[in-house]
Structure formats: structure tokens, C-alpha cells
Scaffold this motif. Structure first.
Motif, PDB file in Angstrom:
ATOM      1  N   THR A   8      -6.941 -54.396 -12.914  1.00  0.00           N
ATOM      2  CA  THR A   8      -7.455 -53.037 -12.831  1.00  0.00           C
ATOM      3  C   THR A   8      -8.936 -53.033 -12.480  1.00  0.00           C
ATOM      4  N   LEU A   9      -9.367 -51.927 -11.865  1.00  0.00           N
ATOM      5  CA  LEU A   9     -10.784 -51.633 -11.680  1.00  0.00           C
ATOM      6  C   LEU A   9     -11.124 -50.468 -12.587  1.00  0.00           C
ATOM      7  N   ARG A  10     -12.208 -50.614 -13.348  1.00  0.00           N
ATOM      8  CA  ARG A  10     -12.579 -49.622 -14.351  1.00  0.00           C
ATOM      9  C   ARG A  10     -14.028 -49.176 -14.185  1.00  0.00           C
ATOM     10  N   LEU A  11     -14.256 -47.907 -14.452  1.00  0.00           N
ATOM     11  CA  LEU A  11     -15.600 -47.363 -14.605  1.00  0.00           C
ATOM     12  C   LEU A  11     -15.705 -46.868 -16.034  1.00  0.00           C
ATOM     13  N   THR A  12     -16.524 -47.515 -16.828  1.00  0.00           N
ATOM     14  CA  THR A  12     -16.585 -47.339 -18.291  1.00  0.00           C
ATOM     15  C   THR A  12     -15.169 -47.537 -18.842  1.00  0.00           C
ATOM     16  N   ARG A  19      -6.240 -68.197  -5.705  1.00  0.00           N
ATOM     17  CA  ARG A  19      -7.193 -68.519  -6.780  1.00  0.00           C
ATOM     18  C   ARG A  19      -8.104 -67.332  -7.057  1.00  0.00           C
ATOM     19  N   TRP A  20      -8.348 -67.079  -8.329  1.00  0.00           N
ATOM     20  CA  TRP A  20      -9.331 -66.065  -8.708  1.00  0.00           C
ATOM     21  C   TRP A  20     -10.742 -66.637  -8.575  1.00  0.00           C
ATOM     22  N   LEU A  21     -11.642 -65.832  -8.002  1.00  0.00           N
ATOM     23  CA  LEU A  21     -13.053 -66.170  -7.934  1.00  0.00           C
ATOM     24  C   LEU A  21     -13.838 -65.435  -9.010  1.00  0.00           C
ATOM     25  N   ARG A  22     -13.428 -64.217  -9.275  1.00  0.00           N
ATOM     26  CA  ARG A  22     -14.014 -63.419 -10.360  1.00  0.00           C
ATOM     27  C   ARG A  22     -13.017 -62.337 -10.738  1.00  0.00           C
ATOM     28  N   ARG A  23     -13.057 -61.946 -11.992  1.00  0.00           N
ATOM     29  CA  ARG A  23     -12.128 -60.924 -12.470  1.00  0.00           C
ATOM     30  C   ARG A  23     -12.793 -60.164 -13.608  1.00  0.00           C
ATOM     31  N   GLY A  24     -13.566 -59.139 -13.248  1.00  0.00           N
ATOM     32  CA  GLY A  24     -14.259 -58.319 -14.230  1.00  0.00           C
ATOM     33  C   GLY A  24     -13.752 -56.892 -14.174  1.00  0.00           C
ATOM     34  N   PRO A  25     -14.235 -56.038 -15.058  1.00  0.00           N
ATOM     35  CA  PRO A  25     -13.741 -54.659 -15.108  1.00  0.00           C
ATOM     36  C   PRO A  25     -14.025 -53.858 -13.843  1.00  0.00           C
ATOM     37  N   ASP A  26     -15.152 -54.146 -13.167  1.00  0.00           N
ATOM     38  CA  ASP A  26     -15.494 -53.369 -11.973  1.00  0.00           C
ATOM     39  C   ASP A  26     -15.585 -54.231 -10.717  1.00  0.00           C
ATOM     40  N   ARG A  27     -15.090 -55.483 -10.785  1.00  0.00           N
ATOM     41  CA  ARG A  27     -15.198 -56.381  -9.638  1.00  0.00           C
ATOM     42  C   ARG A  27     -14.087 -57.421  -9.681  1.00  0.00           C
ATOM     43  N   THR A  55      -6.473 -68.303   5.908  1.00  0.00           N
ATOM     44  CA  THR A  55      -6.865 -68.169   4.515  1.00  0.00           C
ATOM     45  C   THR A  55      -7.814 -66.975   4.434  1.00  0.00           C
ATOM     46  N   GLU A  56      -7.840 -66.349   3.288  1.00  0.00           N
ATOM     47  CA  GLU A  56      -8.654 -65.140   3.116  1.00  0.00           C
ATOM     48  C   GLU A  56      -9.464 -65.221   1.830  1.00  0.00           C
ATOM     49  N   ARG A  57     -10.661 -64.675   1.899  1.00  0.00           N
ATOM     50  CA  ARG A  57     -11.466 -64.410   0.710  1.00  0.00           C
ATOM     51  C   ARG A  57     -11.630 -62.895   0.628  1.00  0.00           C
ATOM     52  N   ARG A  58     -11.250 -62.301  -0.501  1.00  0.00           N
ATOM     53  CA  ARG A  58     -11.271 -60.832  -0.658  1.00  0.00           C
ATOM     54  C   ARG A  58     -12.104 -60.448  -1.870  1.00  0.00           C
ATOM     55  N   GLU A  59     -12.934 -59.430  -1.694  1.00  0.00           N
ATOM     56  CA  GLU A  59     -13.790 -58.923  -2.768  1.00  0.00           C
ATOM     57  C   GLU A  59     -13.568 -57.413  -2.910  1.00  0.00           C
ATOM     58  N   LEU A  60     -13.282 -56.977  -4.134  1.00  0.00           N
ATOM     59  CA  LEU A  60     -13.089 -55.558  -4.434  1.00  0.00           C
ATOM     60  C   LEU A  60     -14.030 -55.182  -5.569  1.00  0.00           C
ATOM     61  N   SER A  61     -14.663 -54.025  -5.446  1.00  0.00           N
ATOM     62  CA  SER A  61     -15.520 -53.566  -6.540  1.00  0.00           C
ATOM     63  C   SER A  61     -15.575 -52.047  -6.545  1.00  0.00           C
ATOM     64  N   CYS A  62     -15.992 -51.491  -7.666  1.00  0.00           N
ATOM     65  CA  CYS A  62     -16.108 -50.041  -7.788  1.00  0.00           C
ATOM     66  C   CYS A  62     -17.438 -49.697  -8.444  1.00  0.00           C
ATOM     67  N   ARG A  63     -17.952 -48.511  -8.124  1.00  0.00           N
ATOM     68  CA  ARG A  63     -19.182 -48.028  -8.751  1.00  0.00           C
ATOM     69  C   ARG A  63     -19.221 -46.511  -8.668  1.00  0.00           C
ATOM     70  N   PRO A  64     -19.846 -45.851  -9.639  1.00  0.00           N
ATOM     71  CA  PRO A  64     -19.967 -44.389  -9.570  1.00  0.00           C
ATOM     72  C   PRO A  64     -21.022 -44.003  -8.541  1.00  0.00           C
ATOM     73  N   VAL A  65     -20.815 -42.870  -7.878  1.00  0.00           N
ATOM     74  CA  VAL A  65     -21.823 -42.376  -6.938  1.00  0.00           C
ATOM     75  C   VAL A  65     -22.280 -40.959  -7.269  1.00  0.00           C
ATOM     76  N   SER A  66     -21.508 -40.233  -8.079  1.00  0.00           N
ATOM     77  CA  SER A  66     -21.902 -38.904  -8.547  1.00  0.00           C
ATOM     78  C   SER A  66     -21.007 -38.538  -9.720  1.00  0.00           C
ATOM     79  N   ALA A  67     -21.177 -37.335 -10.228  1.00  0.00           N
ATOM     80  CA  ALA A  67     -20.375 -36.905 -11.369  1.00  0.00           C
ATOM     81  C   ALA A  67     -18.905 -36.746 -11.008  1.00  0.00           C
TER      82      ALA A  67
END
Length: 293
Positions: free
Chosen positions: A23-27, A112-120, A137-149
Motif C-alpha cells: 500500500t501507499l499511505r499518506l498519514t 527484488r524489493w529495493l525499498r518498501r515504506g508507507p509512502d514509497r 529487466t526493470e527498476r520501478r519507483e512509486l511514491s506519494c505525497r500531498p500537494v493540497s488539502a
């Protein structure tokens, strides 16, 4: 490679064993779920995908395996053809014939996992043809961040490396003569809203088959703003379909093959703003300035 002109592939729909989701989480809010090892039939070209993706208000803005296009999997990297292998799913477009079932669906598998955090999330993948031989072969990066309310941003980057000893051509149906069907690459299948869809871009409303720094799609109570986050990504044309289904993609090979030499790597990065309600063209342009540096 056999051709089947009916409605089923020539190979039994074997599945990739063992479904797994991150999952990707914001708070404390889950904004997206990522199926990184999905249990899917071979005919759908099994690959990791994001679904559901939600606005901060909880509205789902992705669609998974709809009845008319079961191979549309939320948000994914899907390519119609890489050196004859179908990493899009479903039928393959044949010059002079049209779409046909071929025994050529490929698979994108987590390695293989490279990183696995709540928002990345970051991981590596292996793209194989139906014979099990690796082509990329592929390297994939996903992340989330708030941009407004009422909006957040999904950052989706991927790099593909040719691991064969031959040049790999990436092709879309448009390369084979199907006008306007230049799809293949980053692809977002959105739900069809009850109200008319509004499309805007940095170059106006007619953006299908054109380049633009940003593209927005309003579905009534939600808006998606797509931004090419690198100069090379911004040079790719947009695929936008609003009739029959709602799909948006950044095309790797519109009407000419993309050729990847042995050992070479292509990189693309898309940032998507997921907002509740409408987003004005001026606000979308501001997002492009802020988020696609």
C-alpha cells in the motif's frame, strides 16, 4: 507462434501463483494499493498494477479488468509489443488482419524489493516472453505525497534495460498501421463517469497523439492531472481515449518503433495529481511547474 482467430488464446490460462499487495499511505490514509505479485491468467499479460487508487475524499479513480477489456489493469506499464511479445494483454494487432489471439503474451514478474515504506515503493522486475526467456529487466519507483488539502501526487518512474543480445523493437498497433492506436507504456484505466469527461492540456483539448507538458482529465467529482516529469517523457505523445472507455497513456512508440540496443536502458517518469473535484487549467499548469521539475 500460432494464431487463433476466435476469442481465446492458444495456451491455457495458467496463473502466476500467489497474490501479494503493498500500500501507499499518506498519514493514516491508504491512497493506493499495489498488486506487486498478482494472480492473473496468462492472456492478460500478468504484471504489477495499482488498484484501487483513490482521491483523498475516498473516490476510486482506477478500474480493474472491466468486462470489455479485461487486460486493462488499473495503473500499469503495458506495451503492445516488444520484439513480438505482447506485454499489453489480450489480442495482438496483425497488419492486414487486425486484432488476433496469438500465443505471445509476456509476463512482468517481481524479483527484488529495493525499498518498501508507507509512502514509497521500489522494486526490480523481469520481463519474460511466453517461452520464459528474459527480454528486459526493470527498476520501478512509486511514491506519494500531498500537494493540497484535496489533492495528492503519485510519482511513477520506471527504467527498462535490454538483457538480450539483439536490438529490441517496441511497437504499438499504430506502428503496424492502425491509425491513432499508438498506445503502450505508462497506462491508466479510469472509471467512466456519469457526466461528460473534460480533457484539457497545455496545448488545448485536442491532445490525443500530441505532446504536452501536462494533461488533465475531469470525471465530474475527480480530476487527474498527468505530468511528464522528465524532458524525455515529455517528448512522448499522449494516448487519450474517452469513447467506449476512459484510458490515458504516455506512448513509448506512437507510429515509429522505439529501438533499444543490447544493454541499453530507457527511462520514463510520470507524476499524476489525483484531486477531488475540478482542477482549472491554470492550476494544472502550476502543478506541472511545481512537480515535474
Amino acid at each position: 507462434m500460432a494464431i487463433l482467430l476466435g476469442n481465446r488464446p492458444t495456451r491455457p490460462e495458467a496463473a502466476v501463483t500467489g497474490d501479494a499487495t503493498a500500500t501507499l499511505r499518506l498519514t493514516d490514509r491508504v491512497v493506493a494499493e499495489y498488486s506487486w505479485r498478482p494472480d492473473l491468467p496468462v492472456a492478460l499479460a500478468p504484471r504489477p498494477y495499482l488498484h484501487p487508487v483513490r482521491t483523498l475524499g475516498g473516490v476510486t479513480v482506477t478500474e480493474l479488468m472491466p468486462a470489455s477489456h479485461r487486460h486493462h489493469l488499473g495503473v500499469s506499464v503495458a506495451v503492445a509489443e516488444v520484439d513480438g511479445a505482447n506485454f499489453w494483454g489480450g489480442r495482438t494487432y496483425m497488419p492486414g488482419h487486425g486484432p488476433a489471439w496469438l500465443d505471445n503474451q509476456g509476463t512482468q514478474a517481481h524479483t527484488r524489493w529495493l525499498r518498501r515504506g508507507p509512502d514509497r515503493l521500489g522494486h526490480t522486475l523481469r520481463w519474460t516472453g511466453i517461452d520464459g526467456a528474459a527480454v528486459l529487466t526493470e527498476r520501478r519507483e512509486l511514491s506519494c505525497r500531498p500537494v493540497s488539502a484535496d489533492a495528492w501526487a503519485l510519482d511513477f518512474g520506471f527504467s527498462l534495460t535490454n538483457v538480450t543480445v539483439r536490438e529490441l523493437p517496441f511497437r504499438s498497433p499504430a506502428v503496424h498501421g492502425r491509425a491513432g492506436a499508438g498506445y503502450g507504456g505508462f497506462f491508466w484505466r479510469a472509471p467512466q463517469p456519469g457526466s461528460p469527461v473534460r480533457v484539457d492540456s497545455a496545448r488545448g483539448t485536442a491532445v490525443h497523439g500530441r505532446t504536452a507538458d501536462w494533461l488533465s482529465v475531469n470525471g465530474g467529482d475527480w480530476t487527474l492531472v498527468f505530468l511528464g516529469a522528465t524532458a524525455r517523457t515529455r517528448a512522448d505523445r499522449w494516448f487519450v481515449r474517452t469513447r467506449d472507455y476512459l484510458g490515458i497513456g504516455s506512448a513509448l512508440a506512437w507510429d515509429e518503433p522505439l529501438l533499444l540496443a543490447p544493454g541499453d536502458t530507457l527511462e520514463r517518469r510520470i507524476v499524476t495529481v489525483i484531486a477531488d473535484g475540478p482542477v482549472s487549467p491554470a492550476r494544472a499548469a502550476a502543478y506541472a511547474g511545481e512537480l515535474a521539475a
